[in-house]
Design a protein around this motif. Sequence first.
Motif, short mmCIF file in Angstrom:
data_model
loop_
_atom_site.label_atom_id
_atom_site.label_comp_id
_atom_site.label_asym_id
_atom_site.label_seq_id
_atom_site.Cartn_x
_atom_site.Cartn_y
_atom_site.Cartn_z
N GLY A 183 25.31 64.95 77.35
CA GLY A 183 24.38 65.53 76.37
C GLY A 183 23.15 66.08 77.36
N ARG A 184 23.28 65.97 78.76
CA ARG A 184 22.21 66.10 79.57
C ARG A 184 22.10 67.51 79.78
N PRO A 185 20.94 68.20 79.68
CA PRO A 185 20.65 69.50 80.12
C PRO A 185 20.99 69.66 81.71
N ARG A 225 18.12 58.00 92.56
CA ARG A 225 19.32 57.90 91.48
C ARG A 225 20.17 59.07 91.59
N VAL A 226 21.61 58.76 91.49
CA VAL A 226 22.75 59.67 91.64
C VAL A 226 22.63 60.36 90.14
N GLY A 227 22.32 59.68 89.35
CA GLY A 227 22.35 60.58 87.95
C GLY A 227 23.61 60.44 87.35
N THR A 228 24.22 59.14 87.40
CA THR A 228 25.50 59.05 86.88
C THR A 228 25.72 59.01 85.54
N THR A 229 26.91 59.10 84.95
CA THR A 229 27.20 59.43 83.55
C THR A 229 27.05 57.66 82.89
N LEU A 230 27.07 56.76 83.96
CA LEU A 230 26.91 55.38 83.35
C LEU A 230 28.16 55.13 82.58
N PHE A 240 25.35 62.09 96.71
CA PHE A 240 25.18 62.46 95.27
C PHE A 240 26.73 63.07 94.75
N VAL A 241 27.35 62.04 94.69
CA VAL A 241 28.76 62.53 94.39
C VAL A 241 29.27 61.66 93.30
N THR A 242 30.51 61.67 93.17
CA THR A 242 30.96 60.79 92.31
C THR A 242 32.04 59.84 93.12
N SER A 243 32.99 58.95 92.46
CA SER A 243 33.72 58.15 93.46
C SER A 243 35.00 58.35 93.56
N ALA A 249 36.06 58.76 82.41
CA ALA A 249 35.49 59.25 81.13
C ALA A 249 34.38 59.73 81.41
N ASN A 250 33.82 60.00 82.66
CA ASN A 250 32.85 60.82 83.20
C ASN A 250 33.13 62.27 82.98
N ALA A 251 34.22 62.66 82.75
CA ALA A 251 34.45 63.88 82.68
C ALA A 251 34.35 64.47 81.21
N GLY A 252 34.46 65.60 80.86
CA GLY A 252 34.36 66.24 79.67
C GLY A 252 34.61 67.42 79.59
N ALA A 262 39.14 66.45 87.95
CA ALA A 262 37.93 66.45 87.04
C ALA A 262 36.79 66.76 87.89
N GLN A 263 35.67 66.82 87.39
CA GLN A 263 34.38 66.89 88.43
C GLN A 263 34.81 68.19 89.03
N GLY A 264 34.12 68.23 90.53
CA GLY A 264 34.28 69.42 91.31
C GLY A 264 34.31 69.04 92.80
N ARG A 278 24.54 71.94 87.79
CA ARG A 278 24.78 70.87 88.27
C ARG A 278 24.13 69.57 87.45
N VAL A 279 24.75 68.50 87.20
CA VAL A 279 23.89 67.41 86.50
C VAL A 279 23.97 66.21 87.23
N GLY A 280 22.61 65.62 87.12
CA GLY A 280 22.51 64.56 87.98
C GLY A 280 21.76 64.96 89.32
N GLY A 340 31.48 70.59 89.17
CA GLY A 340 31.76 70.24 88.02
C GLY A 340 31.48 71.28 86.75
N ASP A 341 31.94 70.99 85.58
CA ASP A 341 31.82 71.85 84.28
C ASP A 341 32.10 73.19 84.82
N GLU A 342 32.99 73.60 85.49
CA GLU A 342 33.29 74.93 85.69
C GLU A 342 34.18 75.50 84.68
P1 IMP Z 1 29.62 59.24 88.22
O1 IMP Z 1 31.02 59.98 88.32
O2 IMP Z 1 29.53 59.01 86.56
O3 IMP Z 1 29.39 57.91 88.77
O4 IMP Z 1 28.38 60.28 88.46
C1 IMP Z 1 28.21 60.55 89.78
C2 IMP Z 1 27.72 62.10 89.61
O5 IMP Z 1 28.64 62.98 89.38
C3 IMP Z 1 26.42 62.26 88.90
O6 IMP Z 1 25.72 63.14 89.52
C4 IMP Z 1 27.22 62.98 87.53
O7 IMP Z 1 26.20 63.57 87.01
C5 IMP Z 1 28.12 63.77 88.25
N1 IMP Z 1 29.32 63.77 87.37
C6 IMP Z 1 30.63 63.06 87.02
N2 IMP Z 1 31.11 63.58 85.94
C7 IMP Z 1 30.95 64.75 85.97
C8 IMP Z 1 31.40 66.09 85.25
O8 IMP Z 1 32.42 65.81 84.57
N3 IMP Z 1 30.68 66.93 85.43
C9 IMP Z 1 29.71 67.51 86.17
N4 IMP Z 1 29.07 66.32 86.93
C10 IMP Z 1 29.78 65.05 86.96
#
Ligand code: IMP
Length: 422
Positions: free
Chosen positions: A296-298, A123-128, A231-234, A37-40, A217-219, A266-268, A12-14
Amino acid sequence: MVVLVVVGAQWGDEGKGKITDYLASQGDLVVRYQGGANAGHTVVIGDDEYRLHLIPSGITAGCQVLIGSGVVVDPELLLREMHRVSSSGLSLEGLHIAETAHVVFPYHKLLDQLQEDLRCDDRVGTTLRGIGPAYTDKVSREGIRMIDLVSGGSFAQRLHARLQRLEDQLSVIPFSKARLLRQFRTYGQLLEPYLCDASDFVLRALNCEKKILMEGAQGTMLDVDHGTYPFVTSSSPTAGGACTGVGLGPTSISNVLGVVKAYTSRVGGGPFPTELTGSLGDQLRTQGQEFGTTTGRPRRCGWLDGVALRYATRVNGLGMLCLSNLDVLSGFDQVKIAVSYEYQGAVINNLPPTAEKLAACRPVYETLCGWDADISECSCFSELPEAARRYIATVEEISQIPVALISVGPRRSQTIKRREVW
Ligand code: IMP
């Protein structure tokens, strides 16, 4: 007929938002097919910067845009985003939302937080943002869809049943059921004018010879099936997700463009073989402004991972690449690309199937000369320094596909086109 799928080839974040905006300016319809809305996406146009989470980036290019059935929609956040977009002078006339997209409720966000807390060190480090729990409800057939918000009695029934189960699970729930019902009915009324049969909408655009861009979205490495599980999204950011997330058959897809950043972030949590934890990582983070758009996470930063790129090429059927953020690599004496991994003394060229094994892999690097020049104003390939061109050639050798676009800055104009993408 042109249907182009744009996917992230890493974690993600490419820079997909910028590239989608660039391509959308020559297209007609942009469809988002998964995630929420996890994407940005950050899109810079002139002096204006747009941060989008749910609305596809094409809105900034004046395209028709569609939030597909595979997306999970947080209506409150979407309405706020729509308000921001329209107050900045952009039209929302082209916005469409799949009536079958699932809804994210406050209890999904609560569950997201509780589940993360229970994972402790893993922790997966989700975006909550409630993404995992919303998709869980969808798959377990307890989800509520956009169309349900406007369909009277059945919504109340479904919400009541879901909240009852939540109460059984948690013994107490911090919401007023009646207020939640009222609130989401109001959201439904506000969003009803935008609801549509997504698959039919896309088919009609296809039949009118429109140029359609499907935006992931994501990658790839965060894909629930093909990523670095758990360590993935859903959802399914890979190209296959475009078909299920919209209701379009694979025979309609013309090509798949992979967006790969010139380095990796990579975040999370989760394994990241080429991660740089010292000053080089800090330099990449600072030069690339690698801080999450959503949280806003580094971001964790490291060299480009060619093993992951080859894997992304395979699982997405990539036909071409956009190499993004190449300008960020200016100023490094040397730049590196992992061409394989070393695992317990053996060299491996494929991504291992478990997060544990990937975490134990050490990258085997090819080292290339860096370049000093600021390349952010280069407008054609030949203007790039020789070392940057060599870097691009190495990416092509590793992935075995052409780099069609090179992004050297956040603006549309900072894009070098080497071949037609549409
Ligand atoms: P979730 O999608 O919020 O459940 O998070 C699952 C994992 O995907 C975590 O490691 C997040 O940091 C990562 N993630 C989710 N959305 C993005 C994104 O848009 N860019 C990068 N990482 C993401």
